[in-house]
Design an enzyme around this catalytic site. Sequence first.
Site, PDB file in Angstrom:
ATOM      1  N   LYS A  34     -44.880  45.474  26.588  1.00  0.00           N
ATOM      2  CA  LYS A  34     -45.506  45.612  25.276  1.00  0.00           C
ATOM      3  C   LYS A  34     -46.876  44.976  25.429  1.00  0.00           C
ATOM      4  O   LYS A  34     -46.996  43.766  25.663  1.00  0.00           O
ATOM      5  CB  LYS A  34     -44.709  44.879  24.212  1.00  0.00           C
ATOM      6  N   THR A  58     -42.948  39.378  14.376  1.00  0.00           N
ATOM      7  CA  THR A  58     -42.973  39.801  12.973  1.00  0.00           C
ATOM      8  C   THR A  58     -41.728  39.343  12.226  1.00  0.00           C
ATOM      9  O   THR A  58     -41.749  39.165  11.016  1.00  0.00           O
ATOM     10  CB  THR A  58     -43.104  41.337  12.900  1.00  0.00           C
ATOM     11  N   ILE A  62     -44.731  49.209  19.617  1.00  0.00           N
ATOM     12  CA  ILE A  62     -43.899  48.302  18.819  1.00  0.00           C
ATOM     13  C   ILE A  62     -44.860  47.731  17.796  1.00  0.00           C
ATOM     14  O   ILE A  62     -45.686  46.853  18.132  1.00  0.00           O
ATOM     15  CB  ILE A  62     -43.258  47.212  19.694  1.00  0.00           C
ATOM     16  N   TYR A 102     -43.231  41.041  27.110  1.00  0.00           N
ATOM     17  CA  TYR A 102     -44.068  40.922  25.901  1.00  0.00           C
ATOM     18  C   TYR A 102     -45.341  40.201  26.318  1.00  0.00           C
ATOM     19  O   TYR A 102     -45.367  38.972  26.426  1.00  0.00           O
ATOM     20  CB  TYR A 102     -43.296  40.140  24.842  1.00  0.00           C
TER      21      TYR A 102
HETATM   22  O1  LIG Z   1     -43.174  41.404  16.105  1.00  0.00           O
HETATM   23  C1  LIG Z   1     -43.720  41.929  17.067  1.00  0.00           C
HETATM   24  O2  LIG Z   1     -43.145  42.226  18.095  1.00  0.00           O
HETATM   25  C2  LIG Z   1     -45.157  42.215  16.960  1.00  0.00           C
HETATM   26  N1  LIG Z   1     -45.949  41.194  16.930  1.00  0.00           N
HETATM   27  C3  LIG Z   1     -47.365  41.360  17.073  1.00  0.00           C
HETATM   28  C4  LIG Z   1     -48.022  40.090  16.610  1.00  0.00           C
HETATM   29  O3  LIG Z   1     -47.720  39.668  15.495  1.00  0.00           O
HETATM   30  O4  LIG Z   1     -48.828  39.557  17.374  1.00  0.00           O
HETATM   31  C5  LIG Z   1     -47.844  42.560  16.307  1.00  0.00           C
HETATM   32  C6  LIG Z   1     -47.080  43.780  16.646  1.00  0.00           C
HETATM   33  O5  LIG Z   1     -47.263  44.702  15.580  1.00  0.00           O
HETATM   34  C7  LIG Z   1     -45.618  43.592  16.829  1.00  0.00           C
END
Ligand SMILES: O=C(O)C1=N[C@H](C(=O)O)C[C@H](O)C1
Length: 293
Positions: free
Chosen positions: A162, A46, A205, A134
């Site tokens: 995450k 993000t 997150i 992640y």
């Molecule tokens: O920035 C983040 O970490 C996230 N990215 C995800 C995405 O854009 O795929 C969405 C999530 O809300 C947090």
Amino acid sequence: MMLRGIHVPLVTPFTAAGEVAVDAIEKLAHQMLDEGAAGLVALGTTGEVAALDAEERARVIEVCARVCGQRQALLTVGVTGNDVRSAAQALRSLPEGVGAALVTVPYFLRPGERGVVAYFEALAEETPVPLVIYHIPYRTGQAVSAATLRRLGAHPMVAGVKYAVGGIDLDAVDLLGDLPDGFEVVCGEDAFISPLLALGASGGILAAAHLRTRDFVELAEAWQAGDVARAQALGRRLARLSAALFAEPNPSVIKGVLHAQGLIPTPDVRLPLVPAGAEAVSQARLVAVHPGQ
Ligand SMILES: O=C(O)C1=N[C@H](C(=O)O)C[C@H](O)C1
């Protein structure tokens, strides 16, 4: 439970001149924490981390570390990459005040799960802070099973995952049914925060939590308190908001809404992202105000 609650991966606002708007980041950071967020994430997807140069990334981390230090809130910093040397260097370079690192599963190379295990085990030996895996296969192109996550979660420097697989899959149910001690699952798929909390996730997150932050915080608290009726009602409304905020590539719609609310100087994103269309921003603003029952 280091990752408990809602952690907001802050957008990186840009000035009309295209510079990182550090003052806007500082104000947004305080506002998220004022609204009850448990922590912040700098340099997540993000935050458009791929479009920031090293100096800009350092400035974003510095302002977020300063605010989280003032507020005794957890700061997690994104470490993206698909080679172990640069990821390890980025981890070693993390400044004081960073509490965890959100490390993407190596993307594009598709190294296989043995490669994923070797990658994270190597980083876990180098890192000064706990790692959060992640896991986002539709961005990385690499699957990671519950068994692999459980194996990595056994390492004392791997604190959690995450989880963002585009929904709730059997691996999520499997993993949450038998978590390694000290290993947490946080939701990274905004529209599915409520069902993942219901299955036992610690929190999320969530980029969507830039808006109606307090409602997201209350949702996590309601599931943790077993207030199912309240949690289900909030979950339905916030899923609608999340869907509206992700109607175009993240974070373009969120930035459009934050700009319309006067919270960031421009709705600009950096190519190859493009600003969200007016209709998507207008619809998201409407849902943010009237999320329905
Ligand atoms: O920035 C983040 O970490 C996230 N990215 C995800 C995405 O854009 O795929 C969405 C999530 O809300 C947090």
